[in-house]
Design a protein around this motif. Structure first.
Motif, PDB file in Angstrom:
ATOM      1  N   SER A  81      51.658  40.355  38.435  1.00 30.21           N
ATOM      2  CA  SER A  81      50.515  41.275  39.263  1.00 30.21           C
ATOM      3  C   SER A  81      49.636  40.384  39.631  1.00 30.21           C
ATOM      4  O   SER A  81      49.168  40.023  40.800  1.00 30.21           O
ATOM      5  N   LEU A  82      48.903  39.787  38.461  1.00 28.96           N
ATOM      6  CA  LEU A  82      47.666  38.926  38.791  1.00 28.96           C
ATOM      7  C   LEU A  82      47.979  37.664  39.459  1.00 28.96           C
ATOM      8  O   LEU A  82      47.291  37.010  40.281  1.00 28.96           O
ATOM      9  N   LEU A  83      49.174  37.195  39.337  1.00 27.36           N
ATOM     10  CA  LEU A  83      49.589  35.914  39.984  1.00 27.36           C
ATOM     11  C   LEU A  83      49.776  36.050  41.444  1.00 27.36           C
ATOM     12  O   LEU A  83      49.383  35.077  42.263  1.00 27.36           O
ATOM     13  N   GLU A  98      44.222  47.711  38.276  1.00 30.80           N
ATOM     14  CA  GLU A  98      42.779  48.417  38.125  1.00 30.80           C
ATOM     15  C   GLU A  98      41.773  48.327  37.154  1.00 30.80           C
ATOM     16  O   GLU A  98      40.776  48.143  37.317  1.00 30.80           O
ATOM     17  N   PRO A  99      42.262  47.756  35.847  1.00 32.73           N
ATOM     18  CA  PRO A  99      41.365  47.638  34.794  1.00 32.73           C
ATOM     19  C   PRO A  99      40.812  46.328  35.090  1.00 32.73           C
ATOM     20  O   PRO A  99      39.446  46.092  34.828  1.00 32.73           O
ATOM     21  N   PHE A 100      41.217  45.180  35.858  1.00 34.02           N
ATOM     22  CA  PHE A 100      40.643  44.026  35.881  1.00 34.02           C
ATOM     23  C   PHE A 100      39.634  44.170  36.941  1.00 34.02           C
ATOM     24  O   PHE A 100      38.668  43.567  36.869  1.00 34.02           O
ATOM     25  N   LYS A 101      40.009  44.902  37.731  1.00 35.10           N
ATOM     26  CA  LYS A 101      39.278  45.151  38.970  1.00 35.10           C
ATOM     27  C   LYS A 101      37.911  45.819  38.859  1.00 35.10           C
ATOM     28  O   LYS A 101      36.744  45.524  39.173  1.00 35.10           O
ATOM     29  N   GLY A 102      38.014  46.880  37.915  1.00 35.71           N
ATOM     30  CA  GLY A 102      36.857  47.550  37.517  1.00 35.71           C
ATOM     31  C   GLY A 102      35.753  46.671  36.708  1.00 35.71           C
ATOM     32  O   GLY A 102      34.901  46.902  36.799  1.00 35.71           O
ATOM     33  N   LEU A 103      36.399  46.091  35.837  1.00 39.51           N
ATOM     34  CA  LEU A 103      35.503  45.196  35.024  1.00 39.51           C
ATOM     35  C   LEU A 103      34.735  44.099  35.730  1.00 39.51           C
ATOM     36  O   LEU A 103      33.706  43.658  35.337  1.00 39.51           O
ATOM     37  N   LEU A 104      35.541  43.444  36.413  1.00 38.06           N
ATOM     38  CA  LEU A 104      34.942  42.147  37.183  1.00 38.06           C
ATOM     39  C   LEU A 104      34.306  42.809  38.347  1.00 38.06           C
ATOM     40  O   LEU A 104      33.111  42.106  38.626  1.00 38.06           O
ATOM     41  N   LEU A 105      34.387  43.931  38.936  1.00 38.91           N
ATOM     42  CA  LEU A 105      33.447  44.371  39.985  1.00 38.91           C
ATOM     43  C   LEU A 105      32.108  44.997  38.988  1.00 38.91           C
ATOM     44  O   LEU A 105      31.134  44.680  39.684  1.00 38.91           O
ATOM     45  N   GLY A 106      32.275  45.309  37.959  1.00 45.19           N
ATOM     46  CA  GLY A 106      30.902  45.745  37.212  1.00 45.19           C
ATOM     47  C   GLY A 106      30.184  44.512  36.808  1.00 45.19           C
ATOM     48  O   GLY A 106      28.962  44.498  37.193  1.00 45.19           O
ATOM     49  N   MET A 155      40.021  44.401  44.356  1.00 42.39           N
ATOM     50  CA  MET A 155      39.754  45.587  45.120  1.00 42.39           C
ATOM     51  C   MET A 155      40.415  45.714  46.707  1.00 42.39           C
ATOM     52  O   MET A 155      41.026  46.656  46.981  1.00 42.39           O
ATOM     53  N   LEU A 156      40.530  44.512  47.036  1.00 46.08           N
ATOM     54  CA  LEU A 156      41.045  44.484  48.557  1.00 46.08           C
ATOM     55  C   LEU A 156      42.513  44.507  48.242  1.00 46.08           C
ATOM     56  O   LEU A 156      43.221  45.136  49.201  1.00 46.08           O
ATOM     57  N   PHE A 157      43.020  44.122  47.228  1.00 47.47           N
ATOM     58  CA  PHE A 157      44.784  44.099  46.889  1.00 47.47           C
ATOM     59  C   PHE A 157      44.959  45.349  46.864  1.00 47.47           C
ATOM     60  O   PHE A 157      46.060  45.963  47.001  1.00 47.47           O
ATOM     61  N   LEU A 158      44.005  46.100  45.744  1.00 40.98           N
ATOM     62  CA  LEU A 158      44.446  47.639  45.622  1.00 40.98           C
ATOM     63  C   LEU A 158      44.208  48.257  46.906  1.00 40.98           C
ATOM     64  O   LEU A 158      44.994  49.410  47.170  1.00 40.98           O
ATOM     65  N   ILE A 159      43.275  48.149  47.913  1.00 41.13           N
ATOM     66  CA  ILE A 159      43.340  48.811  49.001  1.00 41.13           C
ATOM     67  C   ILE A 159      44.555  48.595  49.935  1.00 41.13           C
ATOM     68  O   ILE A 159      45.263  49.569  50.815  1.00 41.13           O
ATOM     69  N   GLY A 160      44.927  47.315  49.970  1.00 41.21           N
ATOM     70  CA  GLY A 160      46.220  46.984  50.699  1.00 41.21           C
ATOM     71  C   GLY A 160      47.377  47.706  50.288  1.00 41.21           C
ATOM     72  O   GLY A 160      48.176  48.356  51.052  1.00 41.21           O
ATOM     73  N   LEU A 161      47.402  47.926  49.034  1.00 44.03           N
ATOM     74  CA  LEU A 161      48.513  48.738  48.281  1.00 44.03           C
ATOM     75  C   LEU A 161      48.529  50.214  48.860  1.00 44.03           C
ATOM     76  O   LEU A 161      49.494  50.891  48.815  1.00 44.03           O
TER      77      LEU A 161
END
Length: 606
Positions: free
Chosen positions: A230-232, A273-281, A67-73
């Motif tokens: 991206s994940l790397l 986004e999909p990884f972030k949403g699932l892991l946050l859940g 999530m912090l990575f996406l906010i940085g983007l």
């Protein structure tokens, strides 16, 4: 057996999410509360269908770093620099004021100064995961209160570093410094210089190495490799920060901010986004499952007092800090309610403090239970704000706050009434079409009202204001604001709540139109397109074309350009550096236009 246990637990977590979250959203509770309730139900103190929730929570915390990575983007360096006063002003004062205030309160409750100060520092932190998830769902990220809240959360993430350094100095048990960090054997000022150097190297690498790397990977046309890259980037930046003994979330945020201006920003967002949403859940479910109801059952009054102290007292401090920074009353309330809970790092820090004998394990368990309950109550407080506080303030605010908009039944709701919106508004009003307009330029509104225009001061990115403006019963929603990115966010938010409402949107130019078309917003109007065609018509006539021929050429150009816009939007996915497929199609489109023009001239000259 381990594999069976893993798949069994994964199935339970996913089943709980699939059943609980849609039901919670349907009831108006939001996804975060749905995840937390799901965790409580499957946790060891209700159904007891899952175990080892602590290890799963550590895994799911990776969702917070994503999530912090996406906010940085989303935060380009220029935007980050613009928020510097809020990050290091509002954020710093919030952490200091909350720490000192809670230190004083716990001293009055007969805790030692050392214990009180440690609890004060830990209670100054809020839940990045919960707050940002709620703000993303509500579309508040780009609002003024959203930026203020994000600034405070960023500073809190930075504050974890000195808190981790201070706690061992307060403890009665000496900790051996982690020998695996790169700075373990360096002196204090050497550690600082080394850390600054590594962060600078990370930023430089992001700007000059990652873009060529992503370009090389993109040319392979293998989507899964781009996702892996991206994940790397996220994991590598987290590892670099951890190697320095710093926050992994800070590393991913920096990586995102460095890549915010790259042509791959949108692609990275889509992949992560999909990884972030699932892991946050999964993280939220783990929080719910870790609430110790046995401890709460045996100490209900004490835990209720701690939860009330945390939420109410912290909210009061946050409200006071917000008012010092001249945030209006309504936004100050939202700011204080969303940040009043304890954060996910509180679990780690409370256990850490108990381990070095700052306070007992029993005290840590009580405080951890209180923090978990405060996180559980946060979505309910947001519902209270939306259903009770926001409507009240919208009706009562004047002058410096949003205007008092009586419930409207407008045919048209318009966002923005600048040089573009005024022309549309004048046309609609002249035809007796009931139109409610929201705009954020207070000085312009005051002038427009002198001419008899009905324009309200209000932020169109807020659904509560749009609903009071009459969007529920409107036939048409027009977005005429100057910020194309914010316009797209508003359009998405409105479509989410009112999927059948027709939306017309103003954009700056062709590339911004692509973003709307990709999201299936087909009624897009480039702000200079028609005026440019009007000038082009005059130019052709000045060069010897007769009026009929010039008008025909302009009409043909417009039809061709709108058709090519829809076609090319499907290929244009790298802002700043279009790929070769897009360039080839654009050249082909231009050649087709020239051939069509030539054919028309030959047809009418014969």
């Amino acid at each position: 057996m381990e594999y069976k246990d893993f798949f069994y637990q994964a199935a339970i977590y996913l089943l709980a999410a699939v059943l609980a979250v849609p039901l919670a959203k349907r009831l108006g509770f939001g996804s975060v509360l749905g995840y937390l309730i799901a965790g409580i139900i499957i946790g060891p103190f209700v159904l007891g269908t899952v175990g080892n929730t602590e290890s799963i929570m550590h895994f799911a915390e990776f969702g917070v770093t994503l999530m912090l990575f996406l906010i940085g983007l989303e935060l380009r360096p220029a935007a980050l620099w613009r928020l510097r006063s809020q990050i290091f002003g509002l954020g710093l004062i919030q952490v200091l004021a909350t720490t000192l205030a809670f230190t004083g309160v716990f001293i009055l409750l007969d805790f030692s100064f050392v214990s009180s100060f440690a609890i004060g520092m830990i209670f100054s932190l809020s839940s990045t995961a919960i707050v940002l998830q709620i703000f993303t769902e509500k579309g508040w990220n780009r609002s003024p209160v959203g930026e203020a809240t994000l600034s405070v959360l960023l500073f809190q993430d930075l504050a974890i570093i000195p808190i981790l350094a201070i706690l061992p100095l307060l403890g009665y048990q000496v900790l051996i410094e982690d020998p695996h960090t790169l700075t373990a054997k360096l002196s204090g000022w050497h550690q600082a210089l080394f850390t600054i150097g590594v962060i600078a190297a990370l930023i430089i690498a992001g700007r000059f190495l990652l873009r060529p790397l992503f370009r090389f990977i993109a040319n392979s046309n293998l989507r899964e490799i781009f996702t892996a890259a991206s994940l790397l980037v996220v994991i590598a930046s987290a590892l670099v920060m951890q190697a320095l003994g710093l926050s992994a979330a800070l590393g991913t945020f920096l990586a995102g901010a460095v890549l915010a201006e790259s042509e791959y920003r949108h692609e990275l967002e889509a992949d992560i986004e999909p990884f972030k949403g699932l892991l946050l859940g999964i993280f939220f479910i783990s929080v719910g499952a870790n609430i110790n109801f046995s401890l709460i059952y045996h100490n209900p009054i004490l835990i209720l007092k701690i939860v009330t102290l945390l939420l109410v007292f912290k909210a009061m401090i946050l409200f006071a800090v917000a008012k010092v920074f001249k945030i209006n009353t309504q936004n100050s309330l939202l700011f204080s309610l969303t940040l009043a809970q304890g954060g996910e790092f509180c679990f780690v820090l409370l256990s850490f403090a108990a381990g070095i004998k700052i306070f007992s394990n029993e005290t840590a368990a009580l405080l951890i239970a209180a923090v978990a309950i405060s996180m559980l109550l946060t979505p309910l407080m947001i519902i209270f704000y939306e259903k009770v506080l926001a409507p009240y303030f919208v009706r009562s605010q004047k002058d410096t706050d949003f205007d008092n908009i009586e419930q409207q039944k407008s045919t048209v709701v318009m966002a923005g009434f600048g040089r573009f919106g005024q022309i549309i508004g004048r046309l609609l009003i002249a035809n007796k079409i009931k139109t409610t307009v929201l705009d954020l330029d207070a000085e312009a509104i005051a002038i427009l009202r002198q001419f008899g225009f009905k324009v309200y001061y209000g932020d169109a990115s807020r659904m509560d204001l749009l609903e009071i403006a009459g969007i529920k019963n409107a036939s048409l929603f027009i977005i005429a604001i100057d910020d194309s990115e914010k316009a797209l966010e508003i359009a998405k938010q409105v479509r989410k709540h009112y999927p059948d409402l027709k939306i017309l949107a103003r954009v700056h130019g062709r590339t911004q139109a692509y973003d709307f078309l990709k999201n299936d917003f087909n009624h897009v109007y480039r702000e200079t397109f028609d005026s440019s065609l009007a000038m082009g018509l005059d130019a052709l006539q000045s060069l010897g074309f007769d009026q009929e021929q010039a008008e025909r050429m302009v009409k043909l150009f417009k039809e061709h350009d709108e058709a090519s816009l829809a076609h090319l939007s499907k290929l244009y996915n790298r802002p700043g550096q279009p790929d070769q497929a897009y360039i080839n199609e654009a050249r082909k489109s231009r050649k087709n236009l020239e051939d069509a023009m030539m054919a028309d001239r030959e047809k009418h000259s014969s």
